[in-house]
Design a protein around this motif. Structure first.
Motif, mmCIF file in Angstrom:
data_model
loop_
_atom_site.group_PDB
_atom_site.id
_atom_site.type_symbol
_atom_site.label_atom_id
_atom_site.label_comp_id
_atom_site.label_asym_id
_atom_site.label_seq_id
_atom_site.Cartn_x
_atom_site.Cartn_y
_atom_site.Cartn_z
ATOM 1 N N TRP A 45 0.934 -1.109 -0.050
ATOM 2 C CA TRP A 45 0.190 -0.014 -0.066
ATOM 3 C C TRP A 45 0.953 1.094 0.107
ATOM 4 C CZ3 TRP A 45 -4.703 0.919 -0.961
ATOM 5 C CH2 TRP A 45 -5.515 2.132 -0.707
ATOM 6 N N SER A 46 0.642 1.934 -0.787
ATOM 7 C CA SER A 46 0.019 2.067 -2.087
ATOM 8 C C SER A 46 0.914 2.065 -3.439
ATOM 9 C CB SER A 46 -0.845 3.257 -2.190
ATOM 10 O OG SER A 46 -0.001 4.529 -2.502
ATOM 11 N N MET A 47 0.171 1.693 -4.582
ATOM 12 C CA MET A 47 1.190 1.503 -5.696
ATOM 13 C C MET A 47 1.428 2.992 -5.939
ATOM 14 S SD MET A 47 1.073 -1.529 -6.349
ATOM 15 C CE MET A 47 1.415 -1.732 -7.930
ATOM 16 N N ASN A 48 0.819 3.974 -5.913
ATOM 17 C CA ASN A 48 1.216 5.229 -6.392
ATOM 18 C C ASN A 48 0.772 6.187 -5.415
ATOM 19 O OD1 ASN A 48 0.474 7.814 -7.696
ATOM 20 N ND2 ASN A 48 0.864 6.801 -9.649
ATOM 21 N N GLY A 49 1.376 6.799 -4.550
ATOM 22 C CA GLY A 49 1.249 7.767 -3.608
ATOM 23 C C GLY A 49 0.954 9.280 -3.873
ATOM 24 N N PHE A 50 1.421 9.629 -4.852
ATOM 25 C CA PHE A 50 1.378 11.118 -5.442
ATOM 26 C C PHE A 50 2.516 12.027 -4.547
ATOM 27 C CE2 PHE A 50 -2.672 9.328 -6.367
ATOM 28 C CZ PHE A 50 -2.613 9.600 -8.014
ATOM 29 N N GLY A 51 3.330 11.408 -3.983
ATOM 30 C CA GLY A 51 4.275 12.138 -3.180
ATOM 31 C C GLY A 51 5.417 12.747 -4.227
ATOM 32 N N ASN A 52 5.692 11.799 -5.127
ATOM 33 C CA ASN A 52 6.730 12.008 -6.221
ATOM 34 C C ASN A 52 6.257 12.008 -7.597
ATOM 35 O OD1 ASN A 52 9.360 12.141 -4.671
ATOM 36 N ND2 ASN A 52 8.520 10.257 -3.994
ATOM 37 N N THR A 53 5.861 13.403 -8.099
ATOM 38 C CA THR A 53 5.337 13.378 -9.494
ATOM 39 C C THR A 53 6.124 13.511 -10.625
ATOM 40 O OG1 THR A 53 5.390 15.827 -9.159
ATOM 41 C CG2 THR A 53 3.367 14.783 -8.231
ATOM 42 N N ILE A 58 12.182 11.855 -4.541
ATOM 43 C CA ILE A 58 13.005 12.653 -3.559
ATOM 44 C C ILE A 58 12.164 13.197 -2.648
ATOM 45 C CG2 ILE A 58 14.420 13.411 -5.389
ATOM 46 C CD1 ILE A 58 12.729 15.844 -6.308
ATOM 47 N N HIS A 59 10.800 13.046 -2.441
ATOM 48 C CA HIS A 59 9.979 13.495 -1.382
ATOM 49 C C HIS A 59 9.378 12.690 -0.632
ATOM 50 C CE1 HIS A 59 9.928 17.426 -3.536
ATOM 51 N NE2 HIS A 59 9.617 16.997 -4.609
ATOM 52 N N PRO A 60 8.880 12.687 0.573
ATOM 53 C CA PRO A 60 7.996 11.573 1.081
ATOM 54 C C PRO A 60 6.792 11.118 0.471
ATOM 55 C CG PRO A 60 8.631 13.449 2.643
ATOM 56 C CD PRO A 60 8.869 13.873 1.472
ATOM 57 N N ASP A 61 7.083 9.776 0.415
ATOM 58 C CA ASP A 61 6.194 8.904 -0.288
ATOM 59 C C ASP A 61 5.761 7.456 0.493
ATOM 60 O OD1 ASP A 61 4.262 8.305 -2.491
ATOM 61 O OD2 ASP A 61 5.648 8.593 -3.819
ATOM 62 N N GLY A 62 4.875 6.564 0.190
ATOM 63 C CA GLY A 62 4.668 5.575 0.600
ATOM 64 C C GLY A 62 4.482 4.396 -0.507
#
Length: 186
Positions: A45-53, A58-62
């Motif tokens: 979880w998750s496949m695509n968390g929108f933290g790195n666009t 480079i940004h916090p994401d999961g």
């Protein structure tokens, strides 16, 4: 009863771990641990968390992938990719005991074709670890796939393939700090 792990990840909040080698090592270790003790499936979880666009982490994401127009894998994907060498339909996956269980996670899988695969994960972030183990690996030559701390992020995540001998493995394996090694009977 079947056990399905439905939402696993390095954190329930966005973090920079998917931008580091720890993301790959956690993802591989988590999936292989659950599957080796009987879980039927493990979902990130998750496949695509929108933290790195953009194309790099480079940004916090999961997430497992960036949310760029062309998604790029973050390190948890690399961990799942390495774990997939062992976690295959019909394979017999089990934890493997090593000479250093406090620092090294180890797993063995006997694939449906009878060939063995071993994964060794060094969770120590500052030093290499040397381990010995007993496994079902056979033959004289083994294929290797390695991942280590120097290779991370979507832009430069790399796994390196190679070969070794069974005799060399039986003498002991040295794992770099924060790394994973997959050994396959060729």
């Amino acid at each position: 009863a079947k056990v399905i792990i439905g939402e696993t990840g390095v954190s329930y909040q966005a973090t920079t771990v998917p931008c580091t080698p720890a993301g790959a090592l956690f993802a591989a270790g988590d999936a292989l641990t659950w599957l080796s003790v009987g879980a039927q499936g493990v979902d990130w979880w998750s496949m695509n968390g929108f933290g790195n666009t953009g194309p790099t982490c480079i940004h916090p994401d999961g997430a497992m992938f960036t949310s760029a127009a062309k998604p790029a894998p973050e390190t948890p994907y690399v961990g799942y990719l390495l774990a997939s060498a062992l976690a295959q339909p019909g394979a017999e996956l089990k934890p493997l005991t090593t000479s250093n269980p406090s620092e090294v996670l180890a797993f063995q899988s006997v694939l449906p074709n009878g060939k063995a695969v071993v994964a060794l994960i060094n969770s120590n972030t500052s030093s290499s670890e040397r381990v010995t183990f007993s496994s079902s690996l056979a033959g004289t030559k083994l294929q290797t796939v390695s991942y280590s701390a120097g290779n991370q992020n979507a832009a430069n995540t790399k796994t390196v393939g190679g070969m070794t001998t069974l005799a060399a493995v039986k003498a002991g394996v040295t794992l770099r700090a924060e790394s994973m090694l997959v050994l396959k009977t060729s």
